[in-house]
Design an enzyme around this catalytic site. Structure first.
Site, PDB file in Angstrom:
ATOM      1  N   GLU A   1       8.152  24.063  21.142  1.00 28.47           N
ATOM      2  CA  GLU A   1       9.075  23.463  20.683  1.00 28.47           C
ATOM      3  C   GLU A   1       9.507  23.493  19.598  1.00 28.47           C
ATOM      4  O   GLU A   1       9.010  24.412  18.570  1.00 28.47           O
ATOM      5  CB  GLU A   1       7.570  21.665  19.952  1.00 28.47           C
ATOM      6  CG  GLU A   1       7.658  21.260  20.909  1.00 28.47           C
ATOM      7  CD  GLU A   1       6.453  19.508  20.944  1.00 28.47           C
ATOM      8  OE1 GLU A   1       6.290  19.022  21.075  1.00 28.47           O
ATOM      9  OE2 GLU A   1       5.872  20.696  19.167  1.00 28.47           O
TER      10      GLU A   1
ATOM     11  N   ARG B   1       4.909  15.769   8.226  1.00 22.22           N
ATOM     12  CA  ARG B   1       4.846  15.109   8.547  1.00 22.22           C
ATOM     13  C   ARG B   1       4.027  13.619   8.719  1.00 22.22           C
ATOM     14  O   ARG B   1       4.003  13.330   7.830  1.00 22.22           O
ATOM     15  CB  ARG B   1       3.378  15.369   9.279  1.00 22.22           C
ATOM     16  CG  ARG B   1       2.046  15.268  10.037  1.00 22.22           C
ATOM     17  CD  ARG B   1       3.073  16.890  11.209  1.00 22.22           C
ATOM     18  NE  ARG B   1       1.908  16.163  12.421  1.00 22.22           N
ATOM     19  CZ  ARG B   1       0.693  16.477  12.621  1.00 22.22           C
ATOM     20  NH1 ARG B   1       0.523  17.405  12.504  1.00 22.22           N
ATOM     21  NH2 ARG B   1       0.488  16.640  13.786  1.00 22.22           N
TER      22      ARG B   1
ATOM     23  N   LYS C   1       9.922  24.139  15.444  1.00 27.28           N
ATOM     24  CA  LYS C   1       9.117  23.694  14.240  1.00 27.28           C
ATOM     25  C   LYS C   1       9.926  23.734  12.991  1.00 27.28           C
ATOM     26  O   LYS C   1      10.833  24.068  12.632  1.00 27.28           O
ATOM     27  CB  LYS C   1       7.958  24.962  13.640  1.00 27.28           C
ATOM     28  CG  LYS C   1       7.127  24.916  12.736  1.00 27.28           C
ATOM     29  CD  LYS C   1       6.595  26.032  12.947  1.00 27.28           C
ATOM     30  CE  LYS C   1       5.633  25.452  11.524  1.00 27.28           C
ATOM     31  NZ  LYS C   1       5.986  25.632  10.760  1.00 27.28           N
TER      32      LYS C   1
END
Length: 548
Positions: free
Chosen positions: A250, A257, A252
Site C-alpha cells: 500500500e 491516522r 504510505k
C-alpha cells in the site's frame, strides 16, 4: 473500598520491583475490589475513565497546584507548590508533604476526617470532568480542593498523581491483563481478546469475575467505541518476502491516522489516541454518510491536499487541533480520507479475517477513498509502486502480510513500514533512459556503476526512485552534455557524475556486469564534491555484500 486502602496498596505496589510480585499485588487488589472493581482496575493504571472514552478531567498542572495550595493552608501558594515540585520531582510527593484538612472545621481540632471512598473519588472526578462554561476553572478547583481536604498524606500522594495521570507505580496494561486472568481464573488469551474488542479494562474485569470465559468470549466490537489501532514496525521488502512469500503493498501517506465509526446515521471520527475529532473534520463526516453503505468501523488516514498534491503533515495537525471556526479552517486546508482497513461491517466483526478479506469488504461497502492493496512477490512491481507513491508526493510504501489478522494496539511483524535505506554508495552514472508522458523531456532512469581497480566501470543497477520533477530537470541539465551515444530512449553517458544512492540490500545478479544488483535503490543526491575517481569501488561493493 476506602480510598485510604487503595492508597496503601498503591504504595505497596510502588515498592515492588519484580514483575511477578507486581502482578500478584494487583491480582490481590482486584480480588478484594467488590463493587469498586471497574474503578480500581482503571485507578491502578492512573486512569479515571475507560481507555476508549475521550473524556478528560481537563485539569492542568496550575489548577492542581492551586487546589493543593488551598488545601495546605493560607501560608501556601501555587508558586510554593510548583517550587517544591522542582525540588522533589513528583507531584504525589509534594501533595503528601502537606497536612491537608486544616480548613475543614472540626478536623482542625483533631476530630478526624470524613473518610473518602474509592467510589466517592470516582464520582467527584466524573463531576469535575463535566464542568463547563463560565467559572468552570474555579468550580474544578473547588471540587479538587474538597477532595484534597479529606485526604491523609498517603491518600493525597496518589490522588494528585491520579488527577494528573502520573500514577507511576509500575502497573502497565499487560500487568492488569494478567492480574484479571489470575484473579478470576480465566485464560490470558481470552482476556487479551476481550480487551482488544472492548478497550475497557474495568468492564473486562467485571465480566471475567461475573461471567467467566464465556462472558469474555461474547464481548464484541461496538460501533462508537474506538479501539487501539494496529501498528507497524520498520522492515524491509526482503524481510516481508522471506517471511510471507508475497506481500500486500500500500502507499504510505503522510497523514493522520483515524478510526471511523458509522452506525447508519451518526459518524464518529477518532484519532490514533482515540480522541474524538469528529467536529474538526466535517468533510470526512459528510463523505462517510454519502459513501459508506452499512454500519462499520473503518481504519485509515486523513491527508491534507491542495490541487491534487499532498500537503505537509503539519497542515493536517492544524485541522485536528482546530476547535473553533472550523468552517474557515476547512477552506484553508482541505482533507481527504484514505481508508485501508475494515474492522467491522454490518454487524460482523472482522478482526480475525485475513487482510485481503477485510480489504475486499472495505471496497464493497465504501465507494471511493479506499487505498489500493496490491498482493505480489514481484520485486520490480513493488519498486514501481513505491516510485509511484513517491512521485505522487507521499512517503513510500507499507508492507503487510496478506493473511494477517487485525490486532488492536499491537506493533508486530505483520505490518512493516519500509525501513529507510541503511547504507549508501557513491556510484557513477554511466547511462540513462528518457522518460515518458509528462517526463518525456527528462532523463528519468539512471544506470549506476562502480569503478574497478583498472579504471573501468561495472554496472550494478538502475535508480528511478526518490527523484522529484524539479530534480529530474536539474539532473537532465547536468547529464545531457555528457551523453555519448543514444539508441531510442536509452543513452550512454560518459562517467563524469557521481550519485549518492541508498539501497536495501546487495545481491548477486547476472543482470549487471558487476555480478551484483542493488535492491530498491533510491536517489539521495549528487555528490558534487566527488570525482569519479573518488566514487565507491567494486571492491567495496563486494565487501558490503559479503558482510550482510
Amino acid at each position: 473500598m476506602e480510598f485510604a486502602e487503595f492508597a496503601e496498596r498503591a504504595g505497596d505496589i510502588e515498592g515492588l520491583s519484580a514483575d511477578t510480585d507486581i502482578i500478584e499485588a494487583v491480582t490481590d487488589l482486584l480480588e478484594s475490589a467488590n463493587d469498586d472493581l471497574e474503578v480500581l482496575t482503571r485507578f491502578v493504571q492512573g486512569r479515571v475513565f475507560p481507555a476508549w472514552d475521550s473524556t478528560t478531567l481537563d485539569i492542568g498542572p496550575n489548577l492542581c497546584y492551586t487546589a493543593i495550595a488551598r488545601a495546605a493552608g493560607q501560608n501556601v501558594s501555587a508558586d510554593d507548590v510548583e517550587d517544591k515540585l522542582a525540588e522533589m520531582g513528583d507531584i504525589g510527593a509534594v501533595a503528601g508533604s502537606y497536612e491537608f484538612g486544616g480548613q475543614q472545621g472540626l478536623a482542625a481540632f483533631g476530630a478526624g476526617r470524613d473518610e473518602l471512598t474509592v467510589a466517592e473519588v470516582a464520582d467527584e472526578l466524573e463531576t469535575l470532568a463535566g464542568v463547563e462554561g463560565s467559572g468552570s476553572q474555579d468550580t474544578k478547583i473547588d471540587i479538587l480542593f474538597g477532595l484534597c481536604n479529606r485526604t491523609s498524606s498517603q491518600e493525597a500522594r496518589y490522588l494528585a498523581r491520579l488527577v494528573l495521570s502520573e500514577m507511576r507505580i509500575g502497573v502497565g496494561e499487560g500487568t492488569v491483563r494478567d492480574a484479571i486472568a489470575g484473579a478470576f481464573d480465566v485464560p490470558v488469551e481470552a482476556t487479551e481478546r476481550a480487551l482488544q474488542v472492548s478497550n475497557d479494562y474495568g468492564r473486562v474485569a467485571r465480566v471475567a469475575r461475573d461471567e467467566g470465559e464465556p462472558g469474555l468470549d461474547e464481548l464484541q466490537l461496538e460501533v462508537g467505541r474506538p479501539v487501539q489501532a494496529m501498528l507497524a514496525q520498520a522492515g524491509t521488502v526482503t524481510d516481508a518476502l522471506e517471511d510471507w512469500e508475497e506481500a500486500g503493498i500500500e502507499w504510505k501517506f503522510d497523514g493522520a491516522r483515524v478510526q471511523i465509526h458509522y452506525d447508519g446515521e451518526d459518524v464518529g471520527v477518532f484519532s490514533r489516541n482515540m480522541e474524538d475529532v469528529t467536529d474538526a473534520l466535517p468533510e470526512i463526516v459528510e463523505y462517510i454518510r454519502e459513501n459508506l453503505s452499512v454500519p462499520a468501523i473503518v481504519d485509515g488516514e486523513v491527508v491534507a491536499m491542495a490541487d491534487g498534491e499532498p500537503l505537509p503533515f503539519q497542515e493536517i495537525l492544524r485541522r485536528f487541533r482546530r476547535k473553533h471556526d472550523v468552517a474557515r479552517a476547512r477552506e484553508e486546508v482541505a482533507v481527504e480520507l484514505r481508508a485501508f482497513d475494515c474492522l467491522h461491517a454490518d454487524g460482523e466483526d472482522l478482526l480475525t479475517a485475513p487482510l485481503t478479506e477485510r480489504h475486499d469488504r472495505l471496497q464493497a461497502i465504501l465507494s471511493g477513498g479506499v487505498s489500493a492493496l496490491t498482493v505480489t512477490a514481484d520485486e520490480d512491481e513493488i519498486a514501481e509502486i513505491e516510485a509511484n507513491s513517491l512521485d505522487a508526493g507521499h512517503e513510500g510504501i507499507m508492507l503487510k502480510n496478506p493473511e494477517s489478522t487485525y490486532s488492536p494496539g499491537r506493533r508486530g511483524k505483520n505490518w512493516l513500514k519500509r525501513k529507510p535505506d541503511v547504507e549508501t554508495l557513491d556510484l557513477v552514472v554511466t547511462g540513462a533512459e528518457w522518460g515518458e508522458g509528462r517526463r518525456a523531456s527528462f532523463l528519468g532512469t539512471f544506470l549506476l556503476s562502480a569503478r574497478t581497480e583498472n579504471g573501468r566501470f561495472e554496472t550494478l543497477g538502475k535508480v528511478a526512485t526518490g527523484i522529484t520533477d524539479e530534480e529530474l530537470a536539474n539532473l537532465t541539465e547536468l547529464l545531457e552534455p555528457h551523453i555519448a551515444a543514444q539508441e531510442g530512449q536509452v543513452v550512454d553517458i560518459s562517467p563524469q557524475v557521481v550519485f549518492e544512492v541508498g539501497y536495501e540490500e546487495i545481491q548477486e545478479s547476472p543482470t549487471y556486469s558487476a555480478g551484483y544488483a542493488l535492491r530498491f535503490p533510491r536517489f539521495l543526491g549528487v555528490r558534487d564534491d566527488k570525482s569519479v575517481e573518488d566514487a565507491d569501488s567494486l571492491t567495496r561493493v563486494e565487501r558490503l555484500a559479503e558482510s550482510q
